[in-house]
Write a protein that holds these residues in place. Structure first.
Motif, mmCIF file in Angstrom:
data_model
loop_
_atom_site.group_PDB
_atom_site.id
_atom_site.type_symbol
_atom_site.label_atom_id
_atom_site.label_comp_id
_atom_site.label_asym_id
_atom_site.label_seq_id
_atom_site.Cartn_x
_atom_site.Cartn_y
_atom_site.Cartn_z
ATOM 1 N N ALA A 261 16.622 -12.216 -11.517
ATOM 2 C CA ALA A 261 15.203 -12.939 -11.643
ATOM 3 C C ALA A 261 14.588 -13.090 -10.275
ATOM 4 O O ALA A 261 13.384 -12.995 -10.411
ATOM 5 N N LEU A 262 15.149 -13.214 -9.191
ATOM 6 C CA LEU A 262 14.572 -13.200 -7.961
ATOM 7 C C LEU A 262 13.938 -11.906 -7.656
ATOM 8 O O LEU A 262 12.939 -11.939 -6.982
ATOM 9 N N TYR A 263 14.624 -10.892 -7.734
ATOM 10 C CA TYR A 263 14.110 -9.585 -7.498
ATOM 11 C C TYR A 263 12.742 -9.198 -8.274
ATOM 12 O O TYR A 263 11.713 -8.728 -7.683
ATOM 13 N N HIS A 264 12.366 -9.903 -9.357
ATOM 14 C CA HIS A 264 11.197 -9.561 -10.059
ATOM 15 C C HIS A 264 10.286 -10.705 -9.722
ATOM 16 O O HIS A 264 8.957 -10.666 -9.801
ATOM 17 N N PRO B 78 5.291 -20.475 -12.023
ATOM 18 C CA PRO B 78 5.956 -21.478 -12.695
ATOM 19 C C PRO B 78 7.435 -21.408 -12.725
ATOM 20 O O PRO B 78 8.083 -19.970 -12.905
ATOM 21 N N ALA B 79 8.323 -22.328 -12.274
ATOM 22 C CA ALA B 79 9.660 -22.063 -12.328
ATOM 23 C C ALA B 79 10.195 -21.722 -13.640
ATOM 24 O O ALA B 79 11.329 -21.215 -13.693
ATOM 25 N N SER B 80 9.573 -21.855 -14.770
ATOM 26 C CA SER B 80 9.979 -21.597 -16.238
ATOM 27 C C SER B 80 10.113 -19.980 -16.107
ATOM 28 O O SER B 80 11.199 -19.666 -16.680
ATOM 29 N N LEU B 81 9.610 -19.334 -15.487
ATOM 30 C CA LEU B 81 9.512 -17.767 -15.377
ATOM 31 C C LEU B 81 11.004 -17.427 -14.762
ATOM 32 O O LEU B 81 11.657 -16.397 -15.271
ATOM 33 N N LEU B 82 11.465 -18.311 -13.828
ATOM 34 C CA LEU B 82 12.552 -17.918 -13.246
ATOM 35 C C LEU B 82 13.911 -18.114 -14.256
ATOM 36 O O LEU B 82 14.887 -17.250 -14.356
ATOM 37 N N LEU C 130 6.852 -8.626 -15.698
ATOM 38 C CA LEU C 130 7.198 -8.406 -14.648
ATOM 39 C C LEU C 130 8.278 -7.064 -14.615
ATOM 40 O O LEU C 130 8.897 -6.663 -13.468
ATOM 41 N N LEU C 131 8.886 -6.982 -16.003
ATOM 42 C CA LEU C 131 9.859 -5.828 -15.804
ATOM 43 C C LEU C 131 9.687 -4.531 -16.056
ATOM 44 O O LEU C 131 8.279 -4.318 -16.372
ATOM 45 N N SER C 132 10.215 -3.656 -15.687
ATOM 46 C CA SER C 132 10.001 -2.189 -15.771
ATOM 47 C C SER C 132 10.070 -1.449 -17.111
ATOM 48 O O SER C 132 10.864 -2.599 -18.169
ATOM 49 N N PRO C 133 9.423 -0.437 -17.700
ATOM 50 C CA PRO C 133 9.611 -0.256 -19.170
ATOM 51 C C PRO C 133 11.005 -0.141 -19.348
ATOM 52 O O PRO C 133 11.381 -0.518 -20.875
ATOM 53 N N GLU C 134 11.672 0.510 -18.623
ATOM 54 C CA GLU C 134 13.289 0.824 -18.978
ATOM 55 C C GLU C 134 13.929 -0.482 -19.216
ATOM 56 O O GLU C 134 14.791 -0.913 -19.962
ATOM 57 N N GLU C 135 13.606 -1.567 -18.414
ATOM 58 C CA GLU C 135 14.283 -2.889 -18.498
ATOM 59 C C GLU C 135 13.760 -3.540 -19.851
ATOM 60 O O GLU C 135 14.714 -4.239 -20.442
#
Length: 257
Positions: free
Chosen positions: A229-232, A94-98, A19-24
């Motif tokens: 976390a919410l943004y993603h 899944p809430a685990s992802l948050l 879910l993250l960008s390459p830079e993140e």
């Protein structure tokens, strides 16, 4: 690293990273994910305030001298979250992802601190090596001087002068390194009062109490991690709650901060 990662745990971790960008993702380089059954008492004492309301640790980003800059610990409890989900009801995650993304947010915000730790370590090792070389040369210089001080030849005088010149130059290098070490320590202490990313987020948000979750209102660093976390994972929720923060993340300002 740590205890064995099950296929399900690996799947959750990769889902979060995807879910993250390459830079993140690049900002997380060198930060290991460490599986453990539960937090040690020492770790819990370090990261949970005395009498803290939120005492159950599902995962934690931790910096410690023994952890080589920083690690994200993932405990069994994070992988056994049931009855909760993240995201929109029509596409629940899944809430685990948050939980995982929250700790990745901490790791990203603390990247300048890890860079400082690495810089301090390198500079200190160079300082110690140069200090030992300085002391060794000083001993040789004093030995030459004391051996010939009653009747020094021109060659001995020239040798001692050359050594003195080298010692003066080495001393300047040591003083510069010592000054740099003090500056790094001061900057690190400033970062421990709040990372640039967290301070920038609060400036955009206006007030800490506008953080979109109860846990996010416990401090600027937690506000950043929760918003990250919410943004993603649940961007619509972040946009409903604090639209200016959603726009801030979308513009990539959290990386520039």
């Amino acid at each position: 690293v740590g205890r064995q990662w099950s296929p399900e745990a690996i799947g959750l971790l990769y889902s979060a990273l995807s879910l993250l960008s390459p830079e993140e993702v690049a900002r997380l380089e060198g930060v290991p994910f460490h599986r453990a059954v539960a937090p040690s008492k020492a770790l819990k004492r370090r990261v949970v305030p005395a009498g803290g309301k939120f005492s159950i640790l599902e995962a934690v980003y931790s910096e410690n001298a023994n952890e080589q800059g920083g690690q994200i610990f993932v405990f069994d409890s994070a992988l056994k979250i049931t009855g909760r989900f993240s995201g929109e009801p029509e596409d629940p995650k899944p809430a685990s992802l948050l939980t995982l993304l929250h700790e990745m947010g901490h790791a990203l915000a603390r990247q300048p601190v890890r860079d400082l730790i690495a810089k301090h370590t390198t500079l200190y090792e160079e300082f110690e090596s140069n200090r030992q070389a300085y002391n060794a040369l000083l001993d040789r210089r004093n030995q030459v001087y004391n051996t010939h001080r009653d009747n020094p030849s021109d060659k001995v005088i020239a040798t001692v002068k050359k050594m003195d010149d080298s010692l003066t130059e080495m001393n300047h290098t040591l003083e510069k390194a010592q000054s740099d070490l003090v500056s790094i320590k001061a900057l690190n202490q400033a970062y421990n009062q709040g990372t640039p990313a967290a301070r920038a987020l609060i400036k955009v948000m206006g007030k800490l109490k506008r953080a979109p979750t109860i846990y996010g209102r416990t401090g600027p660093e937690e506000a950043f991690a929760e918003c990250f976390a919410l943004y993603h994972l649940d961007p619509r929720a972040l946009k409903r709650s604090v639209p200016e923060v959603y726009d801030w993340f979308k513009r990539g300002e959290h990386l520039r901060a």
